[in-house]
Design a protein around this motif. Structure first.
Motif, PDB file in Angstrom:
ATOM      1  N   HIS A 108       0.836  -1.200   0.000  1.00  0.00           N
ATOM      2  CA  HIS A 108       0.000   0.000   0.000  1.00  0.00           C
ATOM      3  C   HIS A 108       0.872   1.251   0.000  1.00  0.00           C
ATOM      4  N   LEU A 109       1.862   1.280   0.877  1.00  0.00           N
ATOM      5  CA  LEU A 109       2.760   2.432   0.946  1.00  0.00           C
ATOM      6  C   LEU A 109       3.543   2.586  -0.352  1.00  0.00           C
ATOM      7  N   GLU A 110       3.948   1.461  -0.909  1.00  0.00           N
ATOM      8  CA  GLU A 110       4.714   1.491  -2.142  1.00  0.00           C
ATOM      9  C   GLU A 110       3.903   2.158  -3.258  1.00  0.00           C
ATOM     10  N   TYR A 111       2.637   1.799  -3.351  1.00  0.00           N
ATOM     11  CA  TYR A 111       1.811   2.346  -4.424  1.00  0.00           C
ATOM     12  C   TYR A 111       1.320   3.752  -4.133  1.00  0.00           C
ATOM     13  N   GLU A 112       1.293   4.152  -2.880  1.00  0.00           N
ATOM     14  CA  GLU A 112       0.892   5.518  -2.551  1.00  0.00           C
ATOM     15  C   GLU A 112       2.041   6.505  -2.748  1.00  0.00           C
ATOM     16  N   ASP A 113       3.254   5.990  -2.776  1.00  0.00           N
ATOM     17  CA  ASP A 113       4.428   6.842  -2.934  1.00  0.00           C
ATOM     18  C   ASP A 113       4.545   7.245  -4.400  1.00  0.00           C
ATOM     19  N   PRO A 114       4.396   8.542  -4.711  1.00  0.00           N
ATOM     20  CA  PRO A 114       4.480   8.955  -6.111  1.00  0.00           C
ATOM     21  C   PRO A 114       5.837   8.623  -6.719  1.00  0.00           C
ATOM     22  N   ASP A 115       6.882   8.578  -5.904  1.00  0.00           N
ATOM     23  CA  ASP A 115       8.204   8.232  -6.421  1.00  0.00           C
ATOM     24  C   ASP A 115       8.250   6.797  -6.929  1.00  0.00           C
ATOM     25  N   PHE A 116       7.371   5.943  -6.391  1.00  0.00           N
ATOM     26  CA  PHE A 116       7.337   4.553  -6.831  1.00  0.00           C
ATOM     27  C   PHE A 116       7.104   4.490  -8.338  1.00  0.00           C
ATOM     28  N   TYR A 117       6.158   5.280  -8.808  1.00  0.00           N
ATOM     29  CA  TYR A 117       5.830   5.258 -10.236  1.00  0.00           C
ATOM     30  C   TYR A 117       6.958   5.850 -11.069  1.00  0.00           C
ATOM     31  N   VAL A 118       7.605   6.871 -10.558  1.00  0.00           N
ATOM     32  CA  VAL A 118       8.733   7.472 -11.260  1.00  0.00           C
ATOM     33  C   VAL A 118       9.875   6.469 -11.338  1.00  0.00           C
ATOM     34  N   VAL A 119      10.147   5.795 -10.218  1.00  0.00           N
ATOM     35  CA  VAL A 119      11.226   4.814 -10.186  1.00  0.00           C
ATOM     36  C   VAL A 119      10.915   3.656 -11.131  1.00  0.00           C
ATOM     37  N   GLU A 120       9.663   3.200 -11.136  1.00  0.00           N
ATOM     38  CA  GLU A 120       9.280   2.122 -12.047  1.00  0.00           C
ATOM     39  C   GLU A 120       9.475   2.551 -13.497  1.00  0.00           C
ATOM     40  N   GLU A 121       9.018   3.739 -13.821  1.00  0.00           N
ATOM     41  CA  GLU A 121       9.158   4.256 -15.178  1.00  0.00           C
ATOM     42  C   GLU A 121      10.633   4.442 -15.522  1.00  0.00           C
ATOM     43  N   LEU A 122      11.384   4.978 -14.584  1.00  0.00           N
ATOM     44  CA  LEU A 122      12.806   5.194 -14.800  1.00  0.00           C
ATOM     45  C   LEU A 122      13.532   3.867 -15.038  1.00  0.00           C
ATOM     46  N   SER A 123      13.181   2.870 -14.266  1.00  0.00           N
ATOM     47  CA  SER A 123      13.810   1.549 -14.436  1.00  0.00           C
ATOM     48  C   SER A 123      13.570   1.016 -15.845  1.00  0.00           C
ATOM     49  N   ARG A 124      12.356   1.146 -16.318  1.00  0.00           N
ATOM     50  CA  ARG A 124      12.044   0.698 -17.680  1.00  0.00           C
ATOM     51  C   ARG A 124      12.841   1.505 -18.715  1.00  0.00           C
ATOM     52  N   LYS A 125      12.888   2.815 -18.515  1.00  0.00           N
ATOM     53  CA  LYS A 125      13.609   3.681 -19.464  1.00  0.00           C
ATOM     54  C   LYS A 125      15.102   3.351 -19.477  1.00  0.00           C
ATOM     55  N   ILE A 126      15.683   3.143 -18.308  1.00  0.00           N
ATOM     56  CA  ILE A 126      17.108   2.798 -18.226  1.00  0.00           C
ATOM     57  C   ILE A 126      17.368   1.476 -18.933  1.00  0.00           C
ATOM     58  N   GLU A 127      16.523   0.494 -18.662  1.00  0.00           N
ATOM     59  CA  GLU A 127      16.688  -0.819 -19.298  1.00  0.00           C
ATOM     60  C   GLU A 127      16.613  -0.693 -20.816  1.00  0.00           C
ATOM     61  N   ASP A 128      15.640   0.071 -21.303  1.00  0.00           N
ATOM     62  CA  ASP A 128      15.512   0.278 -22.753  1.00  0.00           C
ATOM     63  C   ASP A 128      16.746   0.996 -23.315  1.00  0.00           C
ATOM     64  N   ILE A 186      17.367  12.584 -11.121  1.00  0.00           N
ATOM     65  CA  ILE A 186      17.309  11.304 -10.401  1.00  0.00           C
ATOM     66  C   ILE A 186      18.521  10.457 -10.766  1.00  0.00           C
ATOM     67  N   LEU A 187      18.933  10.543 -12.017  1.00  0.00           N
ATOM     68  CA  LEU A 187      20.032   9.701 -12.505  1.00  0.00           C
ATOM     69  C   LEU A 187      21.383  10.080 -11.950  1.00  0.00           C
ATOM     70  N   LEU A 188      21.558  11.306 -11.491  1.00  0.00           N
ATOM     71  CA  LEU A 188      22.871  11.727 -10.995  1.00  0.00           C
ATOM     72  C   LEU A 188      23.391  10.772  -9.934  1.00  0.00           C
ATOM     73  N   ALA A 189      22.489  10.310  -9.080  1.00  0.00           N
ATOM     74  CA  ALA A 189      22.910   9.359  -8.044  1.00  0.00           C
ATOM     75  C   ALA A 189      23.254   8.011  -8.648  1.00  0.00           C
TER      76      ALA A 189
END
Length: 191
Positions: A108-128, A186-189
């Motif tokens: 529940h906390l994971e899905y309520e965290d707006p960063d979760f969606y950004v991180v998920e999207e970012l992970s897909r973008k990085i992989e691509d 986000i990527l700088l780190a």
């Protein structure tokens, strides 16, 4: 010859006859205590659970009739067995509820965290983006960033110079920065 069973037959006699597999004695004991055991179980658990527990205790008693002796009266034994099984069920339900609650809270906390969606999207973008890199750049980059190998270790593994490894990683970073420019803060780190 066995005597006739009545409502007045003692629990001890009923149990002695149960031990020699007399089903009528078991039926008599079952009918005598089933309602009061269910009512007793209801103090601890839901009615349906209580009925099931009482039935389980009685079946267990029948199945283990030849081995069982009582240090206390059969009546006391039955009530104690029902209580113990009720407490076991309560304990299991509490543990199960804690696990469900913990899993729900974490998800529940994971899905309520707006960063979760950004991180998920970012992970897909990085992989691509990584998949689109030239193979030699991607391999050097992944060995360095994901397997934490030094430039020297990568050079030995790939059979190239450390300078070549450095060049490939720098080129991979340039390409990734261009492709992932929207995620650069986000990527700088990461990079």
């Amino acid at each position: 010859m066995l005597s006739i069973l009545t409502d007045k037959t003692s629990d001890e006699i009923l149990f002695q006859r149960i031990q020699v597999s007399e089903e009528k004695a078991f039926d008599c004991l079952f009918l005598r205590y089933y309602p009061s055991l269910c009512a007793y179980a209801r103090q601890f658990v839901e009615y349906d659970d209580g009925q099931e527990i009482v039935q389980d205790v009685m079946v267990w008693l029948w199945e283990n009739r030849e081995m069982h002796t009582f240090e206390i009266s059969p009546k006391s034994y039955l009530f104690k067995a029902v209580k113990n099984r009720c407490l076991t069920l309560i304990s299991r339900n509490e543990i199960k509820q804690r696990i469900i609650s913990t899993l729900y809270d974490n998800r529940h906390l994971e899905y309520e965290d707006p960063d979760f969606y950004v991180v998920e999207e970012l992970s897909r973008k990085i992989e691509d983006a990584l998949q689109r890199l030239p193979d030699s750049y991607r391999e050097a980059f992944e060995l360095n960033r994901f397997q934490h190998m030094t430039y020297s270790e990568i050079a030995i593994r790939l059979g190239v110079s450390s300078k070549t490894v450095d060049y490939r990683i720098q080129q991979a970073l340039k390409l990734l920065r261009v492709e992932l420019k929207d995620y650069l803060p986000i990527l700088l780190a990461f990079l």
